[in-house]
Design an enzyme around this catalytic site. Structure first.
Site, PDB file in Angstrom:
ATOM      1  N   GLY A  29      62.245 -23.057 -22.217  1.00  0.00           N
ATOM      2  CA  GLY A  29      61.552 -24.044 -21.385  1.00  0.00           C
ATOM      3  C   GLY A  29      62.297 -24.261 -20.086  1.00  0.00           C
ATOM      4  O   GLY A  29      63.374 -23.704 -19.867  1.00  0.00           O
ATOM      5  N   SER A  30      61.711 -25.110 -19.240  1.00  0.00           N
ATOM      6  CA  SER A  30      62.275 -25.272 -17.895  1.00  0.00           C
ATOM      7  C   SER A  30      63.629 -25.996 -17.925  1.00  0.00           C
ATOM      8  O   SER A  30      64.497 -25.712 -17.086  1.00  0.00           O
ATOM      9  CB  SER A  30      61.286 -26.030 -17.010  1.00  0.00           C
ATOM     10  N   THR A  31      63.845 -26.904 -18.861  1.00  0.00           N
ATOM     11  CA  THR A  31      65.127 -27.613 -18.935  1.00  0.00           C
ATOM     12  C   THR A  31      66.202 -26.692 -19.513  1.00  0.00           C
ATOM     13  O   THR A  31      67.322 -26.624 -18.987  1.00  0.00           O
ATOM     14  CB  THR A  31      64.994 -28.889 -19.797  1.00  0.00           C
ATOM     15  N   ASP A  83      68.735 -27.265 -26.292  1.00  0.00           N
ATOM     16  CA  ASP A  83      67.318 -26.964 -26.083  1.00  0.00           C
ATOM     17  C   ASP A  83      66.616 -28.181 -25.500  1.00  0.00           C
ATOM     18  O   ASP A  83      67.115 -29.311 -25.622  1.00  0.00           O
ATOM     19  CB  ASP A  83      66.680 -26.569 -27.435  1.00  0.00           C
ATOM     20  N   GLY A  84      65.469 -27.961 -24.896  1.00  0.00           N
ATOM     21  CA  GLY A  84      64.640 -29.047 -24.390  1.00  0.00           C
ATOM     22  C   GLY A  84      63.728 -29.580 -25.478  1.00  0.00           C
ATOM     23  O   GLY A  84      63.830 -29.194 -26.645  1.00  0.00           O
ATOM     24  N   ALA A  85      62.829 -30.481 -25.100  1.00  0.00           N
ATOM     25  CA  ALA A  85      61.853 -31.035 -26.055  1.00  0.00           C
ATOM     26  C   ALA A  85      60.653 -31.552 -25.282  1.00  0.00           C
ATOM     27  O   ALA A  85      60.738 -31.822 -24.081  1.00  0.00           O
ATOM     28  CB  ALA A  85      62.476 -32.156 -26.871  1.00  0.00           C
ATOM     29  N   ASP A  86      59.552 -31.690 -25.985  1.00  0.00           N
ATOM     30  CA  ASP A  86      58.348 -32.259 -25.376  1.00  0.00           C
ATOM     31  C   ASP A  86      58.293 -33.763 -25.581  1.00  0.00           C
ATOM     32  O   ASP A  86      57.762 -34.487 -24.742  1.00  0.00           O
ATOM     33  CB  ASP A  86      57.111 -31.580 -25.967  1.00  0.00           C
ATOM     34  N   GLY A  99      56.054 -24.834 -25.037  1.00  0.00           N
ATOM     35  CA  GLY A  99      56.170 -23.498 -24.449  1.00  0.00           C
ATOM     36  C   GLY A  99      55.863 -22.389 -25.446  1.00  0.00           C
ATOM     37  O   GLY A  99      55.925 -21.211 -25.107  1.00  0.00           O
ATOM     38  N   GLU A 105      62.811 -21.422 -32.071  1.00  0.00           N
ATOM     39  CA  GLU A 105      63.657 -22.580 -31.744  1.00  0.00           C
ATOM     40  C   GLU A 105      64.126 -23.285 -33.015  1.00  0.00           C
ATOM     41  O   GLU A 105      65.282 -23.699 -33.117  1.00  0.00           O
ATOM     42  CB  GLU A 105      62.877 -23.559 -30.864  1.00  0.00           C
TER      43      GLU A 105
HETATM   44  C1  A5P Z   1      59.317 -24.489 -25.928  1.00  0.00           C
HETATM   45  O1  A5P Z   1      58.561 -23.973 -26.967  1.00  0.00           O
HETATM   46  C2  A5P Z   1      59.447 -25.957 -26.067  1.00  0.00           C
HETATM   47  O2  A5P Z   1      59.854 -26.419 -27.305  1.00  0.00           O
HETATM   48  C3  A5P Z   1      60.313 -26.536 -24.974  1.00  0.00           C
HETATM   49  O3  A5P Z   1      61.623 -26.765 -25.379  1.00  0.00           O
HETATM   50  C4  A5P Z   1      59.694 -27.807 -24.567  1.00  0.00           C
HETATM   51  O4  A5P Z   1      58.333 -27.516 -24.307  1.00  0.00           O
HETATM   52  C5  A5P Z   1      60.352 -28.419 -23.360  1.00  0.00           C
HETATM   53  O5  A5P Z   1      60.073 -27.668 -22.234  1.00  0.00           O
HETATM   54  P1  A5P Z   1      60.452 -28.178 -20.795  1.00  0.00           P
HETATM   55  O6  A5P Z   1      61.920 -28.266 -20.748  1.00  0.00           O
HETATM   56  O7  A5P Z   1      59.893 -27.116 -19.887  1.00  0.00           O
HETATM   57  O8  A5P Z   1      59.769 -29.492 -20.599  1.00  0.00           O
END
Ligand code: A5P
Length: 232
Positions: A29-31, A83-86, A99, A105
């Site tokens: 993801g972007s983060t 890792d990032g998260a929604d 994503g 993940e």
């Molecule tokens: C990817 O599958 C997701 O779990 C991402 O970690 C999540 O969507 C966060 O993405 P962003 O950092 O782009 O918001």
């Protein structure tokens, strides 16, 4: 700070958790991409680590910035995943998979001694569910699996349709593992553990985007700066 600067600030703080010699899970993801880029800077300055990417996209990013890579087959136990998260709830339960990388993940996070989640403050919520919950499914038997998922939603108090994720050109979105994703706009998930158990019991479900008990630290960046939340 704009949202992208906030993501980078959260990623920069996560670098503090990295120690020489660590085996790292690299999120998607972007983060997470910011974290990989910042890690690459450290590696080029001499830091020795090895990374296991959670998606083909992250593998390409890590190769581009020079982070040495491994696989879970070669390196089955990891020290730390970033890792990032929604969405991030107060007990650090997460919704992930926006994503589409939720399966890898979750495998990588589960193989790690520690998971640090990085995000901008907009991801912090009092209750999970506003972000549509991704559920990765086997394409065979889609309609039966969809009905079973929708029954699980209704039975756990959050009736909602499970909608096939599509690409911009209208085709089914295909994950790195060759599966499809059904997104459920549940609005509120009162009991994430109960819902997770119901989803896991459906044969066509490969994995769901509820990450419960995996993240131990959340690094959140907002206009007031960066804060760190530890799971009690
Ligand atoms: C990817 O599958 C997701 O779990 C991402 O970690 C999540 O969507 C966060 O993405 P962003 O950092 O782009 O918001």
């Amino acid at each position: 700070m704009d949202p992208d600067a906030q993501k980078r600030a959260a990623a920069a703080r996560a670098i503090d958790y990295v120690r020489p010699g660590m085996r790292l899970g690299l999120g998607t993801g972007s983060t997470a991409r910011h974290f990989v880029e910042l890690l690459g800077e450290r590696v080029r300055a001499g830091l020795e680590v090895v990374g296991v990417p959670t998606s083909d996209a992250t593998r390409r990013d890590a190769e581009r910035v020079g982070v040495p890579l491994s696989t879970l087959d070669e390196t089955p136990e990891l020290d730390l995943t970033v890792d990032g998260a929604d969405e991030i709830g107060p007990d650090l339960s997460l919704i992930k998979g926006g994503g589409g990388a939720l399966l890898r993940e979750k495998i990588v996070a589960s193989a790690s001694a520690r998971m640090v989640v990085i995000a901008d403050e907009s991801k912090w919520v009092p209750m999970l569910g506003r972000f549509p919950l991704p559920v990765e499914v086997e394409p065979f038997g889609l309609q039966s699996t969809r009905r079973a998922i929708e029954k699980a939603y209704a039975d756990t108090g959050s009736p909602a349709p499970a909608v096939l994720r599509r690409t911009k050109d209208g085709h089914a979105f295909v994950t790195d593992g060759g599966h499809w994703i059904l997104d459920g706009a549940l609005q509120r998930i009162a009991d994430p553990k109960a819902l997770a158990a119901r989803l896991c019991a459906i044969p066509g479900v490969i994995e769901h985007g509820l990450f419960i008990g995996l993240a131990s630290v959340a690094i959140l960046a907002g206009s007031a700066g960066v804060r760190v939340v530890e799971r009690s």
